[in-house]
Design a protein around this motif. Structure first.
Motif, PDB file in Angstrom:
ATOM      1  N   VAL A   5       0.588  -1.164   0.115  1.00  0.00           N
ATOM      2  CA  VAL A   5       0.381  -0.427   0.182  1.00  0.00           C
ATOM      3  C   VAL A   5       1.243   1.390  -0.108  1.00  0.00           C
ATOM      4  N   THR A   6       0.667   2.054  -1.029  1.00  0.00           N
ATOM      5  CA  THR A   6       1.837   2.872  -1.466  1.00  0.00           C
ATOM      6  C   THR A   6       0.754   4.564  -0.432  1.00  0.00           C
ATOM      7  N   GLY A   7       1.416   5.479   0.329  1.00  0.00           N
ATOM      8  CA  GLY A   7       0.643   6.577   0.929  1.00  0.00           C
ATOM      9  C   GLY A   7       0.421   5.437   2.230  1.00  0.00           C
ATOM     10  N   GLY A   8      -0.091   4.701   2.416  1.00  0.00           N
ATOM     11  CA  GLY A   8      -0.727   3.928   3.999  1.00  0.00           C
ATOM     12  C   GLY A   8       0.403   4.832   5.354  1.00  0.00           C
ATOM     13  N   MET A   9       0.218   6.051   5.130  1.00  0.00           N
ATOM     14  CA  MET A   9       0.396   6.756   6.455  1.00  0.00           C
ATOM     15  C   MET A   9      -1.063   7.631   5.773  1.00  0.00           C
ATOM     16  N   GLY A  10      -1.664   7.655   5.459  1.00  0.00           N
ATOM     17  CA  GLY A  10      -2.631   8.685   5.258  1.00  0.00           C
ATOM     18  C   GLY A  10      -4.121   8.905   5.071  1.00  0.00           C
ATOM     19  N   PHE A  11      -4.916   9.496   5.399  1.00  0.00           N
ATOM     20  CA  PHE A  11      -6.388   9.081   5.535  1.00  0.00           C
ATOM     21  C   PHE A  11      -6.547   8.131   5.327  1.00  0.00           C
ATOM     22  N   ILE A  12      -6.699   7.779   3.922  1.00  0.00           N
ATOM     23  CA  ILE A  12      -7.818   6.459   3.484  1.00  0.00           C
ATOM     24  C   ILE A  12      -6.187   5.338   3.831  1.00  0.00           C
ATOM     25  N   VAL A  27       1.629  -7.016   5.064  1.00  0.00           N
ATOM     26  CA  VAL A  27       1.145  -5.701   4.427  1.00  0.00           C
ATOM     27  C   VAL A  27       2.309  -4.338   4.104  1.00  0.00           C
ATOM     28  N   ILE A  28       3.326  -3.947   3.116  1.00  0.00           N
ATOM     29  CA  ILE A  28       4.065  -3.500   2.892  1.00  0.00           C
ATOM     30  C   ILE A  28       3.578  -1.900   2.946  1.00  0.00           C
ATOM     31  N   CYS A  29       4.032  -0.916   3.845  1.00  0.00           N
ATOM     32  CA  CYS A  29       3.647   0.652   3.329  1.00  0.00           C
ATOM     33  C   CYS A  29       4.665   1.404   3.277  1.00  0.00           C
ATOM     34  N   LEU A  30       4.752   1.964   2.204  1.00  0.00           N
ATOM     35  CA  LEU A  30       5.409   2.279   1.831  1.00  0.00           C
ATOM     36  C   LEU A  30       4.536   3.773   1.335  1.00  0.00           C
ATOM     37  N   ASP A  31       5.894   4.946   2.328  1.00  0.00           N
ATOM     38  CA  ASP A  31       4.885   6.368   2.440  1.00  0.00           C
ATOM     39  C   ASP A  31       5.768   7.521   2.638  1.00  0.00           C
ATOM     40  N   ASN A  32       6.398   8.521   2.451  1.00  0.00           N
ATOM     41  CA  ASN A  32       7.417   9.409   2.485  1.00  0.00           C
ATOM     42  C   ASN A  32       7.467  10.231   3.884  1.00  0.00           C
ATOM     43  N   GLY A  33       6.124  10.469   4.283  1.00  0.00           N
ATOM     44  CA  GLY A  33       5.055  11.159   5.711  1.00  0.00           C
ATOM     45  C   GLY A  33       4.862  12.430   4.824  1.00  0.00           C
TER      46      GLY A  33
END
Ligand code: NAD
Length: 315
Positions: A5-12, A27-33
């Motif tokens: 899931v890219t953007g997994g630290m975001g709202f949706i 689940v692998i979450c890829l996000d740059n914050g």
């Protein structure tokens, strides 16, 4: 299944991560914050089924991902609210276009099914109402919203061309206005703005006379739609949103009533290219995914207000 899931630290994205973990997936979450928060995924950090990769989707992706056995990619990484995507428009374009390019390449290498989180903004200020998926839109290509609208349109083009050229499996969701807990207080979209202003006792900012309409989808409904789209056999694009339409003034009044706030309403000039109407035609989602939103606006607001109360330290 192993799912990226890219953007997994975001709202949706954070709601999606929680849902997928609850279903027993890895689940692998890829996000740059950039607009997401660690807080949104904090509860999963000790879960062995969860992995966080802090990285920009524009940069070359870790080679390990190619051999990670991922079977699905939900590509959500992109700032979504106007103040955030307009703060650095060129960065938004890079994220949306180059990020999608990188993730499609990963989908090709891994054979994973790829879902793009596109947007109702691809319809621009629509001349057709409600908007069906075969409406091509009415977008100003050089206005302040274009960095988002046009780059999402190009991300869709990339996904469809990648499918045609490399036979990968793609899914394209056109997401309409979604709200709920885990949104940022400074998100800048109308639901969070009104709730935060009402809770602080500040005037509620209504652009224009407030007669412009919007439809608001509660986040659990949206996540259900994304999961059904990913599971099903329909490529899309498919509209996901709540078709119940409210004027901005009606929304303001509901928020005032549910928060018990004495805030007043303050009218401001309409921003450039602000769409006058926005309502999804969800006949395709109903027929092809057997999906439709279940949470009415007043119920969704009741679930969201306590979250913002807590975020603002008000109880
Ligand atoms: N929320 C809505 O109403 C809505 C409507 C239409 C479309 N969408 C789409 O859904 C997706 C998620 O939206 P959201 O509301 O959760 O937004 P959000 O801003 O809360 O989440 C976006 C996430 O992507 C991350 N991100 C941004 N740029 C990145 C980059 N270059 N590399 C890696 N990570 C990056 C952010 O840190 C954040 O965690 C977006 O693609 C957005 O365009 C949302």
């Amino acid at each position: 299944m192993k799912i990226l899931v890219t953007g997994g630290m975001g709202f949706i994205g954070s709601h999606l991560v929680t849902r997928l973990l609850q279903e027993g997936h890895q689940v692998i979450c890829l996000d740059n914050g950039y607009t997401g928060r660690r807080l949104n995924i904090q509860i999963h950090l000790d879960n062995p089924a969860f992995q966080l990769i802090l990285q920009d989707v524009v940069d070359p992706l870790p080679a390990a991902l190619e051999h990670s056995g991922i079977q699905q990619i939900y590509h959500l990484a992109c700032p979504a609210s106007p103040p955030h995507y307009q703060a650095d428009p060129i960065r938004t374009i890079r994220t949306s276009v180059w990020g999608t390019y990188n993730l499609l390449q990963l989908a090709q290498k891994t054979g994973a099914r790829f879902l793009l989180a596109s947007t109702s903004e691809v319809y621009g200020d629509p001349l057709v109402h409600p908007q069906p998926e075969d409406y091509w839109g009415h977008v100003n290509p050089i206005g302040p919203r274009a960095c988002y609208d046009e780059s999402k349109r190009l991300a869709e083009t990339l996904a469809f061309d990648w499918q045609r050229q490399h036979s990968i499996e793609i899914r394209v969701a056109r997401i309409f206005n979604t709200y709920g807990p885990a949104m940022r207080e400074d998100d800048g979209r109308v639901v969070s703005n009104f709730i935060v202003q009402a809770l602080r006792g500040d005037p509620l900012t209504v652009y224009g006379d407030g007669s412009q309409t919007r439809s608001f989808c509660y986040v659990s409904d949206l996540v259900e739609g994304l999961v059904q789209l990913m599971k099903g056999s329909h490529t899309g694009p498919i509209n996901l949103g709540n078709p119940n339409e409210f004027t901005i003034l009606e929304l303001a009044q509901q928020v005032l009533a549910l928060t018990g706030s004495a805030s007043v309403i303050a009218h401001h000039p309409l921003p450039e290219d602000d769409p006058k109407q926005r309502q999804p035609d969800i006949r395709k989602a109903r027929t092809l995914l057997a999906w439709e939103p279940r949470v009415p606006l007043h119920e969704g607001l009741q679930l969201t207000i306590p979250y913002f109360r807590q975020r603002l330290g008000l109880g």
